[in-house]
Design a protein around this motif. Structure first.
Motif, PDB file in Angstrom:
ATOM      1  N   TYR A 182       0.797  -1.235   0.000  1.00 22.75           N
ATOM      2  CA  TYR A 182       0.000   0.000   0.000  1.00 22.75           C
ATOM      3  C   TYR A 182       0.829   1.286   0.000  1.00 22.75           C
ATOM      4  CZ  TYR A 182      -3.814  -3.198   0.947  1.00 22.75           C
ATOM      5  OH  TYR A 182      -4.733  -4.224   0.862  1.00 22.75           O
ATOM      6  N   GLY A 183       2.141   1.173   0.138  1.00 26.58           N
ATOM      7  CA  GLY A 183       3.001   2.343   0.015  1.00 26.58           C
ATOM      8  C   GLY A 183       2.625   3.466   0.967  1.00 26.58           C
ATOM      9  N   ASP A 184       2.421   4.659   0.411  1.00 26.49           N
ATOM     10  CA  ASP A 184       2.140   5.843   1.226  1.00 26.49           C
ATOM     11  C   ASP A 184       0.795   5.772   1.944  1.00 26.49           C
ATOM     12  OD1 ASP A 184       4.535   6.905   0.440  1.00 26.49           O
ATOM     13  OD2 ASP A 184       3.689   8.141  -1.171  1.00 26.49           O
ATOM     14  N   GLU A 185      -0.100   4.887   1.503  1.00 26.95           N
ATOM     15  CA  GLU A 185      -1.395   4.759   2.176  1.00 26.95           C
ATOM     16  C   GLU A 185      -1.237   4.122   3.563  1.00 26.95           C
ATOM     17  OE1 GLU A 185      -3.751   2.475  -0.509  1.00 26.95           O
ATOM     18  OE2 GLU A 185      -4.430   4.230  -1.639  1.00 26.95           O
ATOM     19  N   TRP A 186      -0.155   3.393   3.757  1.00 25.75           N
ATOM     20  CA  TRP A 186       0.114   2.729   5.040  1.00 25.75           C
ATOM     21  C   TRP A 186       0.946   3.656   5.919  1.00 25.75           C
ATOM     22  CZ3 TRP A 186      -1.492  -1.413   7.691  1.00 25.75           C
ATOM     23  CH2 TRP A 186      -0.719  -1.858   8.760  1.00 25.75           C
ATOM     24  N   CYS A 187       0.517   3.846   7.152  1.00 28.30           N
ATOM     25  CA  CYS A 187       1.181   4.798   8.042  1.00 28.30           C
ATOM     26  C   CYS A 187       1.457   4.156   9.396  1.00 28.30           C
ATOM     27  CB  CYS A 187       0.308   6.041   8.214  1.00 28.30           C
ATOM     28  SG  CYS A 187       0.968   7.255   9.381  1.00 28.30           S
ATOM     29  N   VAL A 188       2.672   4.318   9.892  1.00 27.63           N
ATOM     30  CA  VAL A 188       3.031   3.853  11.232  1.00 27.63           C
ATOM     31  C   VAL A 188       2.820   5.017  12.197  1.00 27.63           C
ATOM     32  CG1 VAL A 188       4.847   2.939  12.715  1.00 27.63           C
ATOM     33  CG2 VAL A 188       4.723   2.237  10.305  1.00 27.63           C
ATOM     34  N   ILE A 189       1.834   4.905  13.075  1.00 29.09           N
ATOM     35  CA  ILE A 189       1.550   5.968  14.034  1.00 29.09           C
ATOM     36  C   ILE A 189       2.472   5.868  15.239  1.00 29.09           C
ATOM     37  CG2 ILE A 189      -0.195   6.922  15.597  1.00 29.09           C
ATOM     38  CD1 ILE A 189      -2.311   6.120  13.589  1.00 29.09           C
ATOM     39  N   ASP A 190       2.591   4.672  15.789  1.00 29.00           N
ATOM     40  CA  ASP A 190       3.451   4.448  16.959  1.00 29.00           C
ATOM     41  C   ASP A 190       3.911   2.996  16.926  1.00 29.00           C
ATOM     42  OD1 ASP A 190       4.594   4.025  19.458  1.00 29.00           O
ATOM     43  OD2 ASP A 190       3.215   5.390  20.475  1.00 29.00           O
ATOM     44  N   GLU A 191       5.130   2.787  16.450  1.00 21.43           N
ATOM     45  CA  GLU A 191       5.614   1.413  16.275  1.00 21.43           C
ATOM     46  C   GLU A 191       5.743   0.691  17.606  1.00 21.43           C
ATOM     47  OE1 GLU A 191       9.019  -1.009  13.739  1.00 21.43           O
ATOM     48  OE2 GLU A 191       9.218   1.149  14.056  1.00 21.43           O
ATOM     49  N   ALA A 192       6.211   1.404  18.638  1.00 24.11           N
ATOM     50  CA  ALA A 192       6.390   0.767  19.940  1.00 24.11           C
ATOM     51  C   ALA A 192       5.061   0.301  20.517  1.00 24.11           C
ATOM     52  CB  ALA A 192       7.069   1.739  20.905  1.00 24.11           C
ATOM     53  N   ALA A 193       4.004   1.093  20.282  1.00 25.17           N
ATOM     54  CA  ALA A 193       2.678   0.733  20.787  1.00 25.17           C
ATOM     55  C   ALA A 193       1.900  -0.112  19.781  1.00 25.17           C
ATOM     56  CB  ALA A 193       1.886   1.991  21.120  1.00 25.17           C
ATOM     57  N   ARG A 194       2.511  -0.391  18.614  1.00 20.64           N
ATOM     58  CA  ARG A 194       1.912  -1.229  17.567  1.00 20.64           C
ATOM     59  C   ARG A 194       0.619  -0.613  17.027  1.00 20.64           C
ATOM     60  NH1 ARG A 194       3.047  -3.649  21.874  1.00 20.64           N
ATOM     61  NH2 ARG A 194       0.886  -4.019  22.474  1.00 20.64           N
ATOM     62  N   ILE A 195       0.663   0.704  16.785  1.00 22.05           N
ATOM     63  CA  ILE A 195      -0.497   1.420  16.254  1.00 22.05           C
ATOM     64  C   ILE A 195      -0.211   1.814  14.809  1.00 22.05           C
ATOM     65  CG2 ILE A 195      -2.045   3.380  16.530  1.00 22.05           C
ATOM     66  CD1 ILE A 195      -1.254   3.505  19.452  1.00 22.05           C
ATOM     67  N   PHE A 196      -1.126   1.439  13.916  1.00 16.44           N
ATOM     68  CA  PHE A 196      -0.954   1.698  12.494  1.00 16.44           C
ATOM     69  C   PHE A 196      -2.244   2.268  11.911  1.00 16.44           C
ATOM     70  CE2 PHE A 196       1.588  -1.894  13.838  1.00 16.44           C
ATOM     71  CZ  PHE A 196       2.852  -1.553  13.402  1.00 16.44           C
ATOM     72  N   CYS A 197      -2.110   2.825  10.713  1.00 19.33           N
ATOM     73  CA  CYS A 197      -3.272   3.417  10.043  1.00 19.33           C
ATOM     74  C   CYS A 197      -3.115   3.225   8.548  1.00 19.33           C
ATOM     75  CB  CYS A 197      -3.349   4.914  10.382  1.00 19.33           C
ATOM     76  SG  CYS A 197      -4.617   5.817   9.478  1.00 19.33           S
ATOM     77  N   ILE A 198      -4.223   2.962   7.871  1.00 20.07           N
ATOM     78  CA  ILE A 198      -4.187   2.891   6.418  1.00 20.07           C
ATOM     79  C   ILE A 198      -5.342   3.679   5.839  1.00 20.07           C
ATOM     80  CG2 ILE A 198      -5.430   0.673   6.397  1.00 20.07           C
ATOM     81  CD1 ILE A 198      -3.782   0.095   3.780  1.00 20.07           C
ATOM     82  N   LYS A 199      -5.036   4.495   4.845  1.00 15.79           N
ATOM     83  CA  LYS A 199      -6.044   5.290   4.164  1.00 15.79           C
ATOM     84  C   LYS A 199      -6.598   4.472   3.002  1.00 15.79           C
ATOM     85  CE  LYS A 199      -3.478   9.477   5.324  1.00 15.79           C
ATOM     86  NZ  LYS A 199      -2.695  10.620   4.786  1.00 15.79           N
ATOM     87  N   ILE A 200      -7.914   4.372   2.923  1.00 18.22           N
ATOM     88  CA  ILE A 200      -8.560   3.511   1.926  1.00 18.22           C
ATOM     89  C   ILE A 200      -9.552   4.340   1.118  1.00 18.22           C
ATOM     90  CG2 ILE A 200      -9.864   1.373   1.575  1.00 18.22           C
ATOM     91  CD1 ILE A 200      -9.053   0.595   4.463  1.00 18.22           C
ATOM     92  N   THR A 201      -9.561   4.160  -0.188  1.00 17.63           N
ATOM     93  CA  THR A 201     -10.508   4.852  -1.062  1.00 17.63           C
ATOM     94  C   THR A 201     -11.216   3.840  -1.958  1.00 17.63           C
ATOM     95  OG1 THR A 201      -8.855   5.209  -2.812  1.00 17.63           O
ATOM     96  CG2 THR A 201      -9.055   6.924  -1.118  1.00 17.63           C
ATOM     97  N   ASP A 202     -12.348   4.258  -2.511  1.00 22.13           N
ATOM     98  CA  ASP A 202     -13.082   3.374  -3.416  1.00 22.13           C
ATOM     99  C   ASP A 202     -12.430   3.303  -4.790  1.00 22.13           C
ATOM    100  OD1 ASP A 202     -13.771   6.087  -3.774  1.00 22.13           O
ATOM    101  OD2 ASP A 202     -15.606   5.553  -4.835  1.00 22.13           O
ATOM    102  N   ASP A 203     -11.659   4.329  -5.153  1.00 27.74           N
ATOM    103  CA  ASP A 203     -11.013   4.371  -6.462  1.00 27.74           C
ATOM    104  C   ASP A 203      -9.706   5.139  -6.319  1.00 27.74           C
ATOM    105  OD1 ASP A 203     -10.437   5.782  -9.224  1.00 27.74           O
ATOM    106  OD2 ASP A 203     -11.780   4.114  -9.692  1.00 27.74           O
ATOM    107  N   ILE A 204      -8.608   4.550  -6.777  1.00 25.36           N
ATOM    108  CA  ILE A 204      -7.297   5.188  -6.605  1.00 25.36           C
ATOM    109  C   ILE A 204      -7.197   6.494  -7.392  1.00 25.36           C
ATOM    110  CG2 ILE A 204      -4.825   4.925  -7.025  1.00 25.36           C
ATOM    111  CD1 ILE A 204      -5.131   1.949  -6.551  1.00 25.36           C
ATOM    112  N   ASP A 205      -7.700   6.493  -8.621  1.00 23.93           N
ATOM    113  CA  ASP A 205      -7.544   7.676  -9.486  1.00 23.93           C
ATOM    114  C   ASP A 205      -8.607   8.740  -9.227  1.00 23.93           C
ATOM    115  OD1 ASP A 205      -5.317   6.581 -10.834  1.00 23.93           O
ATOM    116  OD2 ASP A 205      -6.654   5.364 -12.096  1.00 23.93           O
ATOM    117  N   TYR A 206      -9.860   8.326  -9.033  1.00 20.79           N
ATOM    118  CA  TYR A 206     -10.947   9.289  -8.836  1.00 20.79           C
ATOM    119  C   TYR A 206     -11.771   8.897  -7.604  1.00 20.79           C
ATOM    120  CZ  TYR A 206      -9.687  10.323 -13.667  1.00 20.79           C
ATOM    121  OH  TYR A 206      -8.997  10.632 -14.807  1.00 20.79           O
TER     122      TYR A 206
END
Length: 310
Positions: A17-41
């Protein structure tokens, strides 16, 4: 510290997922991913926030929260149920990729079934949320929204747990917007879930523009609080409501404020009404004295959920 299975899964997701995947706090094992219905539009967007327990995936599921301004009521419940069903079907296995794609599938189906861009309610919410940037300082609610203790939401508590008695508070109406608080005594996260499920059985509450909530549960063994909140599209409202519960030092209670938008923007006044609604029902049910005043401005409060006497 992540176990070997979790490390491999996180590395794979980061690669996929590249830039859509985000590490918020690695030590606390908290992550976030941004999801859309369509990558281009993209028409619909959602953020899936995740905490990985120490014993994930072998013995515990991820703790998650879905943040999306348009996701409310029955839609939120449907998506949450589908994620939990996926976990049950794949117990003990890595589940995050399946969850992300399930959310994406849900967004795609939703965007195809309704012209979201043309819905006035969606335009309205975006407009009100834009106001927040101008009239309030936005603190970091990361730790409030993803409390690591929330792993207990998935524990198998006794099926004999009773639905807490839910109280209904007085409404506040201004410029055609109506705010109504609900309150329930809760001592386990499962009871919080039971109250929420009951809430959305009521069509009027399920159709509210926002159902804002916060809860605090005191854990005697750990001598600490299990707490969380939800904005339901009203940016920063959940964190403000939880902060109100904290400064009033109430415990073992869930407060929900439903808002029905009337078509006229209220600006920062909406936070005042959410706060006042919540505080009124806390006083009504004896959780705090009417003489006790928060030490911070009333605008620093927020929301949650309720239902039973409705």
């Amino acid at each position: 510290m992540l176990n070997e299975d979790s490390i491999e899964e996180v590395e794979a997701l980061s690669s996929i997922y590249g830039d859509e995947w985000c590490v918020i706090d690695e030590a606390a094992r908290i992550f976030c991913i941004k999801i859309t219905d369509d990558i281009d539009y993209p028409k619909l967007k959602a953020c899936l926030q995740i905490i990985l327990p120490h014993d994930y995936p072998s013995a515990a599921p991820p703790v998650y929260q879905i943040n999306a301004a348009w996701l409310r009521g029955p839609d939120r419940k449907t998506l949450s149920n589908s994620l939990e069903e996926l976990y049950v079907e794949n117990t003990g296995e890595s589940i995050l990729y399946l969850w992300v794609e399930k959310v994406r599938e849900f967004l795609l189906e939703k965007s195809q079934s309704t012209d979201t861009v043309e819905q006035p309610e969606v335009r309205k919410m975006a407009t009100e949320e834009e106001e927040v940037a101008d009239d309030v300082e936005m603190p970091d609610y990361r730790n409030l929204k993803l409390n690591k203790e929330n792993v207990h939401l998935f524990e198998n508590h006794s099926s004999d747990e009773e639905l807490p008695h839910i109280k209904l508070g007085e409404t506040i109406t201004e410029r055609r917007s109506t705010f109504q608080p609900h309150l329930a005594p809760v001592v386990t996260p499962r009871q919080v879930r039971m109250v929420l499920d009951k809430l959305f059985e009521n069509k009027k509450i399920a159709s509210a523009t926002h159902n804002i909530y916060a809860y605090r549960i005191y854990c005697e063994e750990k001598q600490s609080f299990l707490q969380d909140c939800e904005d339901d599209g009203e940016t920063a409202a959940g964190g403000r409501l939880l902060h109100l519960l904290q400064i009033l030092d109430v415990r073992n209670v869930l407060v929900v404020v439903s808002r029905w938008y009337g078509g006229i923007l209220l600006g920062p006044d909406r936070f005042k009404h959410i706060n006042n609604s919540a505080r009124n029902i806390l006083v009504q049910e004896g959780y705090t004295s009417s003489a006790v005043r928060p030490s911070l401005p009333i605008s620093n409060v927020s929301k949650f959920v309720k239902l039973n006497d409705v």
